[in-house]
Each structure stands twice: as C-alpha cells, then as structure tokens.
Design an enzyme around this catalytic site. Structure first.
Site, PDB file in Angstrom:
ATOM      1  N   ALA A  32      27.526  22.002 -13.362  1.00 56.85           N
ATOM      2  CA  ALA A  32      26.327  22.582 -12.975  1.00 56.85           C
ATOM      3  C   ALA A  32      25.661  23.081 -14.175  1.00 56.85           C
ATOM      4  O   ALA A  32      25.246  24.251 -14.385  1.00 56.85           O
ATOM      5  CB  ALA A  32      26.613  23.790 -12.009  1.00 56.85           C
ATOM      6  N   HIS A  37      24.506  25.348 -21.692  1.00 58.03           N
ATOM      7  CA  HIS A  37      25.421  24.244 -21.699  1.00 58.03           C
ATOM      8  C   HIS A  37      24.807  23.096 -22.821  1.00 58.03           C
ATOM      9  O   HIS A  37      25.461  22.801 -23.683  1.00 58.03           O
ATOM     10  CB  HIS A  37      25.675  23.409 -20.778  1.00 58.03           C
ATOM     11  CG  HIS A  37      26.490  24.216 -19.681  1.00 58.03           C
ATOM     12  ND1 HIS A  37      26.220  24.659 -18.282  1.00 58.03           N
ATOM     13  CD2 HIS A  37      27.836  24.914 -19.547  1.00 58.03           C
ATOM     14  CE1 HIS A  37      26.923  25.156 -17.622  1.00 58.03           C
ATOM     15  NE2 HIS A  37      27.939  25.197 -18.555  1.00 58.03           N
ATOM     16  N   GLN A 156      36.576  35.427 -23.074  1.00 57.97           N
ATOM     17  CA  GLN A 156      37.149  34.086 -22.875  1.00 57.97           C
ATOM     18  C   GLN A 156      37.106  33.448 -24.377  1.00 57.97           C
ATOM     19  O   GLN A 156      38.476  32.727 -24.572  1.00 57.97           O
ATOM     20  CB  GLN A 156      36.378  33.101 -21.838  1.00 57.97           C
ATOM     21  CG  GLN A 156      36.558  31.561 -22.053  1.00 57.97           C
ATOM     22  CD  GLN A 156      36.008  30.742 -20.980  1.00 57.97           C
ATOM     23  OE1 GLN A 156      36.347  30.750 -19.715  1.00 57.97           O
ATOM     24  NE2 GLN A 156      34.792  30.063 -21.187  1.00 57.97           N
ATOM     25  N   ARG A 190      26.396  30.089 -11.928  1.00 53.00           N
ATOM     26  CA  ARG A 190      26.123  30.767 -10.676  1.00 53.00           C
ATOM     27  C   ARG A 190      24.458  31.227 -10.328  1.00 53.00           C
ATOM     28  O   ARG A 190      24.559  31.579  -9.192  1.00 53.00           O
ATOM     29  CB  ARG A 190      27.030  32.135 -10.905  1.00 53.00           C
ATOM     30  CG  ARG A 190      28.404  31.592 -10.799  1.00 53.00           C
ATOM     31  CD  ARG A 190      29.202  32.957 -11.200  1.00 53.00           C
ATOM     32  NE  ARG A 190      30.795  32.569 -11.796  1.00 53.00           N
ATOM     33  CZ  ARG A 190      31.752  32.697 -10.958  1.00 53.00           C
ATOM     34  NH1 ARG A 190      31.489  33.073  -9.709  1.00 53.00           N
ATOM     35  NH2 ARG A 190      32.807  32.253 -11.495  1.00 53.00           N
TER      36      ARG A 190
HETATM   37  O1  PAF Z   1      33.679  28.683 -18.976  1.00 53.97           O
HETATM   38  C1  PAF Z   1      33.840  27.788 -18.502  1.00 53.97           C
HETATM   39  O2  PAF Z   1      32.929  27.168 -17.897  1.00 53.97           O
HETATM   40  C2  PAF Z   1      35.266  27.508 -17.955  1.00 53.97           C
HETATM   41  O3  PAF Z   1      35.992  28.615 -18.024  1.00 53.97           O
HETATM   42  C3  PAF Z   1      36.095  26.464 -19.013  1.00 53.97           C
HETATM   43  C4  PAF Z   1      35.923  26.884 -20.419  1.00 53.97           C
HETATM   44  C5  PAF Z   1      35.218  25.375 -18.766  1.00 53.97           C
HETATM   45  C6  PAF Z   1      37.593  26.299 -18.394  1.00 53.97           C
HETATM   46  O4  PAF Z   1      37.424  25.661 -17.202  1.00 53.97           O
END
Ligand code: PAF
Length: 283
Positions: A32, A37, A156, A190
């Site tokens: 998505a 990205h 993360q 999302r």
């Molecule tokens: O940030 C994300 O999209 C996910 O947590 C990742 C790093 C691709 C791991 O599935």
C-alpha cells in the site's frame, strides 16, 4: 521490473550482484505504498546500486485479526508506483506467508533492552517481536548493506537499530524523516482507509504536536500532556490512545526536563477504527 515471490529466487539474484561488488539497500514495507515509501526508496537508490523493496503484510506483528484482514493489499499498484522511480534498479520481493514462515507463523522472542515495553509495545501486544522476526529474516535473506526505515515509526526504528546491534547484523540502519501530506498528516498506508470525515480532521493530530512542542519550551511535560489530553477530550471524532513525552534514546516517559537530553513527543489516536501514530522532536 522483476518481482520475486520466493526467497531462493531473490537470494540467487542477490548473490550474483554481490559477486560483482554491487551495494544493496533494502526498504521493508507492507505494501500500500505512498509517497513516504517512495522517499525511502529514492534515498536507498541514491546510496546503493540496487534496492530490494519487500512487500509483505507480516501476520506476526498484528495483535488484531481484523486489522490484519483489512490491511490494504495492492501489489499491482505498488509495482506501478515503484516503476515511476526506477524500472531497472529496484527488485521487488513479495513472498507468501509460507515462504517466510514455512508453516510456523510465530515470532521469535526478543529482548530490546526495554524499548519494546514502551508506547506501542504497551498497546500492541507482541508487535515488536513480530517486527523483529520479519526484519531479521529479511536481513538474513537479502543480506543488504543498508536498511531504510521511516521516523514515523520512531520506536520501530530504535528497535531495529537495537536488533542489528545485539545480533551483530552487518546492516547500516538509516532513519528517514517523516513524509507528510500538505495538511501535515503523516503519510501512512492506513490513511487510505479513513472515511472522508475522519480524513478531514486527522491533520489535527500533527497540529496538536506542533503546539505541544511550542508549549514544551516553557511548560513541564506533565502540563503539556494535560493540555493535549484536554484537546482530544473536546474532539468529536478523534480519540486519543496515548500522548507521551519521552527521552528520544530510551523512549521512557520523562518526569522532568534535563539539559542536553533529546526529547520527543509520541501520539496514537483512533480515527473511527483506524489507529494513527505520529511523533515530533521537541528540542
Ligand atoms: O513499518 C512497516 O511497514 C513494517 O513494520 C515493516 C518494517 C515492513 C515490517 O513488517
């Protein structure tokens, strides 16, 4: 553009590239794709000869089955978007759950020195074990030189830095700035699921973070937190899950400000049933 569905395929291509001393970057995603990205992919392409973009909705990092089922899956559109960036230097790895987990879809358990127990870790049980498992697996399969992650998921990013440090994984982790819509809303896969009335009010999250940052210049963390909680209590559509001011290194909520420490504010908000997160550097 080449799309690899199995790890044997991608590993043999990577081995061939490495034998020619090509540098490899990885941008792990759950698909998505959006402009945020693409910014990571562009940065990775600037730094490396080839970039692997993994597209995999990782089941072990979801603590909510409905969220996993509803997570958007848009491979054709994702590939078309990536082709606007490069047709030659991106390798898409889009494995099946079986290719990754081989019939045993469970997380490894990690100790991230406490980073995993703060914020998202409190509200999404097992989430970071799932993230650690999949990212470590991608690093094992792709053996990249560099890995690119967005600061929107700041916790993360900190955890992945800890993962490579603790497991001595030879990948350089590069954090990239949050990419925002013109109205300030942090880009997220999302966002596509937001109903129009929620999309219209979601920029309130970032606006509140900006004002919280201003207030943090003169007020205590507790006062700023109280102020933010009040703003959301008054809001008709957005429901605050947490707002925390934390030490940017340990991610622990702060009791009082100290000179020379970096602080960051973190927020999670429900817009209907969509959970949105964001964060901002405070100093
Ligand atoms: O940030 C994300 O999209 C996910 O947590 C990742 C790093 C691709 C791991 O599935």
């Amino acid at each position: 553009m080449e799309i690899y569905l199995e790890k044997q395929q991608i590993t043999s291509v990577i081995d061939a590239l490495k034998s020619k001393n090509r540098t490899i970057g990885i941008v792990p995603t759950m698909g998505a794709l959006h402009e945020g990205h693409l910014q990571l992919v562009k940065k990775a392409l600037a730094d490396n000869d080839k970039v692997v973009v993994s597209i995999f909705v990782n089941p072990t990092q979801f603590d909510n089955d409905e969220d996993l089922v509803k997570y958007p899956r848009t491979l054709d559109r994702d590939v078309a978007l990536l082709e606007t960036v490069s047709k030659t230097d991106i390798l898409v790895y889009s494995p099946s759950v079986d290719d990754i987990y081989g019939g045993n879809t469970v997380s490894q358990e990690f100790d991230f020195d406490g980073l995993e127990f703060e914020m998202e870790g409190k509200f999404r049980h097992g989430h970071f074990d799932g993230v650690g498992t999949i990212v470590k697996r991608f690093f094992d399969i792709v053996k990249p030189h560099n890995g690119y992650f967005g600061e929107k998921d700041f916790q993360q990013l900190a955890i992945i830095k800890k993962l490579v440090e603790k497991y001595e994984i030879p990948v350089k982790i590069i954090g990239c700035k949050i990419h925002r819509e013109a109205n300030g809303l942090a880009m997220s896969s999302r966002n596509t699921r937001l109903k129009p009335e929620y999309k219209a009010v979601a920029p309130f999250i970032y606006k509140t973070l900006i004002t919280a940052k201003e207030k943090f210049g003169t007020k205590s963390a507790t006062k700023v937190m109280e102020w933010v909680e009040k703003q959301f209590a008054k809001h008709d559509l957005l429901e605050l899950e947490y707002f925390i001011i934390a030490d940017a290194k340990t991610l622990k909520p702060i009791k009082r400000k100290l000179n020379k420490k970096a602080y960051r504010a973190f927020i999670a908000v429900y817009a209907d049933d969509i959970r949105l997160i964001d964060n901002i550097a405070l100093n």
